[in-house]
Motif scaffolding. Structure first.
Motif: not given
Length: 185
Positions: A53-65, A127-130, A144-154
């Motif tokens: 199971v992958i749980v991802t926290f997102w918001a519409s204003w988060c471009g990466y999300c 969760v403190k941020g996305i 595993h948990t990833h916080v504040g990650y980007g494309e470099d973590m793919l």
């Protein structure tokens, strides 16, 4: 004497506050409640036992999300729904905005849930941020948990997902991991 009592109470309160806001770590049983799906059914990690199971926290204003959701849907499709389930929890959006975005994303085969202002889904996950992603192994434990990650973590994220998918499912007669501290609301 009174000063030492106050100091002791202050220290106890500090410890309790830090424990209460602590994020669960690798090996811990994942918080069970993940919200409600489009049909109003409650989603629980325990009901997904045997799947990654992958749980991802997102918001519409988060471009990466917003870039991440279709990628996760493609990974889920590739692995197969019997092996991998992505639950995308809308965090920091109003219900109206979530509903509009969910309708736009209707072709993505993900479970999209909404975390209300009380954050009863996000808080137990710390969760403190996305973006904030939690990967849960087939036995219901956080891998595993990833916080504040980007494309470099793919590459790392893909390797971790592959590692979890390669692991065998727990025996069907094994008791699910579920301490009393992880009760659904």
């Amino acid at each position: 004497m009174q000063r030492s009592v106050r100091y002791t109470l202050a220290m106890i309160m500090l410890v309790v506050a830090s424990v209460a806001s602590a994020r669960p770590g690798e090996g811990d049983v994942a918080p069970d409640y993940l919200g409600r799906d489009r049909s109003g059914n409650e989603i629980h990690v325990s009901a997904l036992r045997g799947k990654v199971v992958i749980v991802t926290f997102w918001a519409s204003w988060c471009g990466y999300c917003m870039k991440e959701l279709p990628i996760l849907a493609a990974i889920q499709k590739l692995a197969g729904p019997a092996q991998l389930q992505v639950v995308a929890v809308s965090h920091d959006d109003s219900l109206d905005i979530f509903t509009k975005i969910r309708n736009k994303l209707k072709d993505l085969d993900l479970i999209l849930t909404y975390d209300a202002g009380d954050q009863r889904i996000a808080k137990p996950y710390g969760v403190k941020g996305i973006p904030h992603m939690v990967m849960i192994s087939r036995d219901g434990r956080i891998a595993h948990t990833h916080v504040g990650y980007g494309e470099d973590m793919l590459d790392d994220i893909a390797s971790e997902i592959n590692e979890l998918l390669a692991a065998p499912a727990p025996p069907t007669n094994a008791a699910p991991a579920s301490p009393a501290a992880v009760a659904s609301p």
